[in-house]
Motif scaffolding. Structure first.
Motif, mmCIF file in Angstrom:
data_model
loop_
_atom_site.group_PDB
_atom_site.id
_atom_site.type_symbol
_atom_site.label_atom_id
_atom_site.label_comp_id
_atom_site.label_asym_id
_atom_site.label_seq_id
_atom_site.Cartn_x
_atom_site.Cartn_y
_atom_site.Cartn_z
ATOM 1 N N LEU A 106 17.346 5.955 -5.210
ATOM 2 C CA LEU A 106 17.338 7.050 -3.904
ATOM 3 C C LEU A 106 17.286 8.468 -4.307
ATOM 4 C CD1 LEU A 106 18.332 4.899 -0.617
ATOM 5 C CD2 LEU A 106 16.066 5.372 -0.732
ATOM 6 N N LYS A 107 18.482 8.101 -5.119
ATOM 7 C CA LYS A 107 18.578 9.589 -5.915
ATOM 8 C C LYS A 107 17.847 9.663 -6.364
ATOM 9 C CE LYS A 107 23.882 9.619 -6.167
ATOM 10 N NZ LYS A 107 25.276 8.740 -6.756
ATOM 11 N N VAL A 108 17.647 9.708 -7.253
ATOM 12 C CA VAL A 108 16.007 9.708 -8.342
ATOM 13 C C VAL A 108 14.888 10.533 -7.363
ATOM 14 C CG1 VAL A 108 14.036 9.427 -9.166
ATOM 15 C CG2 VAL A 108 16.748 8.853 -9.864
ATOM 16 N N LYS A 109 14.553 10.656 -5.916
ATOM 17 C CA LYS A 109 14.206 10.497 -5.330
ATOM 18 C C LYS A 109 13.995 11.623 -4.468
ATOM 19 C CE LYS A 109 11.515 7.314 -2.219
ATOM 20 N NZ LYS A 109 10.302 7.974 -2.895
ATOM 21 N N ARG A 110 14.940 12.112 -4.331
ATOM 22 C CA ARG A 110 16.001 13.217 -3.857
ATOM 23 C C ARG A 110 16.278 14.535 -4.622
ATOM 24 N NH1 ARG A 110 20.264 10.236 0.718
ATOM 25 N NH2 ARG A 110 18.540 9.268 1.615
ATOM 26 N N THR A 111 15.899 15.631 -3.867
ATOM 27 C CA THR A 111 15.720 17.031 -5.051
ATOM 28 C C THR A 111 17.246 17.503 -4.268
ATOM 29 O OG1 THR A 111 14.478 18.005 -3.444
ATOM 30 C CG2 THR A 111 13.327 17.144 -5.560
ATOM 31 N N ARG A 112 17.798 17.308 -2.943
ATOM 32 C CA ARG A 112 18.898 17.267 -2.817
ATOM 33 C C ARG A 112 19.629 17.215 -1.516
ATOM 34 N NH1 ARG A 112 17.373 20.596 2.171
ATOM 35 N NH2 ARG A 112 15.682 20.819 2.781
ATOM 36 N N ARG A 113 20.479 17.449 -0.702
ATOM 37 C CA ARG A 113 21.597 16.071 -0.206
ATOM 38 C C ARG A 113 20.937 16.195 1.257
ATOM 39 N NH1 ARG A 113 26.923 15.224 0.560
ATOM 40 N NH2 ARG A 113 27.481 16.565 -1.198
ATOM 41 N N MET A 114 20.845 15.129 1.578
ATOM 42 C CA MET A 114 20.028 14.960 2.754
ATOM 43 C C MET A 114 20.647 15.242 4.207
ATOM 44 S SD MET A 114 17.660 11.344 3.579
ATOM 45 C CE MET A 114 16.874 12.051 2.810
ATOM 46 N N SER A 115 20.649 15.710 5.299
ATOM 47 C CA SER A 115 21.420 15.761 6.259
ATOM 48 C C SER A 115 21.743 14.163 7.459
ATOM 49 C CB SER A 115 20.812 16.604 7.700
ATOM 50 O OG SER A 115 19.644 16.005 8.469
ATOM 51 N N GLU A 116 22.835 14.082 8.194
ATOM 52 C CA GLU A 116 23.041 12.810 8.612
ATOM 53 C C GLU A 116 21.962 12.160 9.388
ATOM 54 O OE1 GLU A 116 25.011 16.261 8.811
ATOM 55 O OE2 GLU A 116 26.839 15.482 7.762
ATOM 56 N N ALA A 117 21.668 12.982 10.135
ATOM 57 C CA ALA A 117 20.013 12.499 11.290
ATOM 58 C C ALA A 117 19.497 12.232 10.402
ATOM 59 C CB ALA A 117 20.076 13.762 11.905
ATOM 60 N N SER A 125 0.576 -1.948 -0.166
ATOM 61 C CA SER A 125 0.126 -0.193 -0.360
ATOM 62 C C SER A 125 0.846 1.509 -0.156
ATOM 63 C CB SER A 125 -0.684 0.259 0.978
ATOM 64 O OG SER A 125 -0.502 -0.464 2.148
ATOM 65 N N GLU A 126 2.079 0.967 0.000
ATOM 66 C CA GLU A 126 3.012 1.988 -0.089
ATOM 67 C C GLU A 126 3.412 2.760 -1.636
ATOM 68 O OE1 GLU A 126 6.044 4.944 1.606
ATOM 69 O OE2 GLU A 126 4.327 3.941 2.200
ATOM 70 N N ARG A 127 2.574 4.186 -1.513
ATOM 71 C CA ARG A 127 3.379 4.825 -2.664
ATOM 72 C C ARG A 127 4.409 5.249 -3.037
ATOM 73 N NH1 ARG A 127 -1.760 9.430 -2.590
ATOM 74 N NH2 ARG A 127 -0.662 10.109 -0.855
ATOM 75 N N LEU A 128 4.709 4.518 -4.339
ATOM 76 C CA LEU A 128 6.162 5.136 -4.745
ATOM 77 C C LEU A 128 6.279 5.987 -5.545
ATOM 78 C CD1 LEU A 128 7.447 1.210 -4.510
ATOM 79 C CD2 LEU A 128 8.009 2.982 -2.649
ATOM 80 N N VAL A 157 10.730 -2.560 -7.221
ATOM 81 C CA VAL A 157 11.994 -1.330 -7.205
ATOM 82 C C VAL A 157 11.977 -1.043 -5.334
ATOM 83 C CG1 VAL A 157 10.821 1.093 -6.678
ATOM 84 C CG2 VAL A 157 10.370 0.110 -8.742
ATOM 85 N N ALA A 158 10.887 -1.663 -4.225
ATOM 86 C CA ALA A 158 11.023 -1.358 -3.538
ATOM 87 C C ALA A 158 11.628 -2.165 -2.876
ATOM 88 C CB ALA A 158 10.041 -1.840 -2.700
ATOM 89 N N THR A 159 11.722 -3.769 -3.809
ATOM 90 C CA THR A 159 13.219 -4.505 -3.167
ATOM 91 C C THR A 159 14.657 -3.715 -3.632
ATOM 92 O OG1 THR A 159 11.732 -6.838 -3.610
ATOM 93 C CG2 THR A 159 14.015 -6.786 -4.185
ATOM 94 N N LYS A 160 15.035 -3.734 -4.755
ATOM 95 C CA LYS A 160 15.736 -2.678 -5.424
ATOM 96 C C LYS A 160 16.277 -1.811 -4.236
ATOM 97 C CE LYS A 160 16.257 -5.969 -8.044
ATOM 98 N NZ LYS A 160 18.278 -7.834 -7.725
ATOM 99 N N ILE A 161 15.787 -0.883 -3.854
ATOM 100 C CA ILE A 161 16.243 0.321 -3.164
ATOM 101 C C ILE A 161 17.492 0.043 -2.055
ATOM 102 C CG2 ILE A 161 15.373 2.444 -1.489
ATOM 103 C CD1 ILE A 161 13.156 2.630 -3.025
#
Length: 401
Positions: A149-160, A102-105, A138-142
């Motif tokens: 993961l890079k496709v899903k991000r628009t900028r750098r993520m913090s360490e936390a 049910s997770e929307r990817l 997709v969920a299995t390979k992430i």
């Protein structure tokens, strides 16, 4: 398009081919293998993944194929499919929801090369089956690489944020009797916010956390609390025991941290009995018939990390269709035109924004509406969690072929 695409065997062959192709595929190779598996059917396939903000759908690159522009969730056919989890056919194009359970990817685009898409049910059922498998792939390979993961991000993520997002469960979970959905903002700079849930037998456990402070230190506090609560829960402890396990973990491993606020809940999904402990956290809001009818005011104790021997457990009996909103103070303590947003404003926005929308989409719109009221960028994490006890709600969460 070949007439044989309407026969059941080509779809079975495509699914078998996709399974074989992806068995040893790296994450960055998945999109190309999906496209290759769809090609014998006369279809060009393209995977789009939703970004962390849930505002745009981003195409996954394929070898030697031009990458199109992202698609807005709020204003495109692809976005409508993402919001409603129902497929759309437009001429020679088929847009399908891309789900892991049910997770929307995101969405899957199948193009028939200019030929009209066959209107018969067998073709649509084949598309649905294929998209279901792609979503699981997709969920299995992430976890095995960075490309998706890079496709899903628009900028750098913090360490936390890197730490916590690896610990969190999927944003959405649906069973026959309830729906759980959550969202975190700002998703690239989450510090001490977190959430968790677990569904077994007739009990749904769910919780929200907020460790004092910012950055990696706050993230470590929330990670410690989540791990302690999970360990105690799996060891058979009750809600009071879970809180005390978190107290001990913070005292033992991060004594310099001040505390973590939390709400720990257990819902009997067979009868609707809710039991909860509120550890210094904002009071959850209860929605019934689309209106906020109460807040959960009982079961209060000191924040986690500050041992409270007098802990009591609050109780509430839910009705079918009830929704419960948990949130962190980053939502209510933000500034709107110089004034604090507040619980009353949140309740009003909740009633006006969510309506009868499925829980994940209701929460997405609520979060974006709340963020739009900020005077400048957020100064604290803002986490929302919506739990719905309902048999009927599940229907809106399942694609129909």
């Amino acid at each position: 398009m070949s007439p044989s695409v309407n026969e059941p065997w080509p779809w079975r062959a495509a699914v078998a081919d996709l399974l074989q192709r992806t068995r040893l595929a790296q994450p960055d190779e998945l999109a190309g293998e999906v496209s290759a598996a769809a090609a014998p059917l006369g279809l060009a396939a393209r995977i789009y993944l939703v970004d962390q903000e849930q505002r745009n759908l981003h195409p996954v690159p394929q070898p030697e194929v031009a990458t199109p522009e992202p698609l807005a969730v709020n204003s495109t056919a692809a976005g409508r499919v993402f919001m409603t989890v129902q497929g759309v056919t437009e001429g020679s194009n088929v847009w399908l929801p891309l789900l892991d359970g049910s997770e929307r990817l995101g969405v899957l685009h199948l193009a028939a090369g200019g030929a009209p898409v066959p209107p018969d049910e067998s073709f649509q059922a084949g598309c649905d089956l294929f998209s279901q498998l792609v979503g699981h792939m997709v969920a299995t390979k992430i976890p095995y690489g960075d490309a998706l993961l890079k496709v899903k991000r628009t900028r750098r993520m913090s360490e936390a944020s890197e730490l916590l997002f690896r610990l969190l469960p999927p944003l959405t979970f649906v069973s026959r009797r309830m729906v759980v959905s959550a969202i975190l903002e700002p998703c690239y700079e989450v510090g001490g916010d977190g959430f968790d849930y677990a569904s077994d037998d007739s009990t749904l456990f769910f919780a929200i956390y907020d460790t004092a402070g910012h950055g990696l230190r706050a993230g470590l506090g929330t990670a410690t609390v989540m791990s302690a609560v999970r360990s105690a829960r799996r060891g058979g402890d009750d809600l009071v025991g879970l809180a005390r396990a978190a107290d001990r973990a913070l005292a033992a491993y991060l004594p310099e941290l001040r505390f973590t606020t939390a709400v720990l809940c257990e819902l009997d999904v067979a009868g609707g009995r809710l039991r909860y402990v509120n550890c210094g956290h904002p009071r959850p809001l209860l929605l019934r018939g689309g209106k906020v009818v109460a807040s959960l005011d009982d079961g209060r104790r000191l924040p986690l990390g500050l041992d409270d021997p007098g802990t009591e457990v609050g109780e509430e009996v839910l009705e079918r269709g009830d929704r419960l909103l948990l949130y962190t103070d980053g939502v209510t303590e933000t500034r709107e035109r110089g004034e604090q947003f507040g619980i009353d404003a949140l309740a009003d926005l909740l009633e006006r924004t969510t309506g009868d929308l499925p829980a994940p989409e209701a929460l997405r719109r609520l979060c974006h509406a709340a963020l739009s009221r900020y005077d400048g960028p957020p100064t604290d994490d803002a986490t929302l969690m919506l739990v719905e006890w309902s048999h009927e709600a599940v229907r809106a969460m399942v694609p129909t072929a």
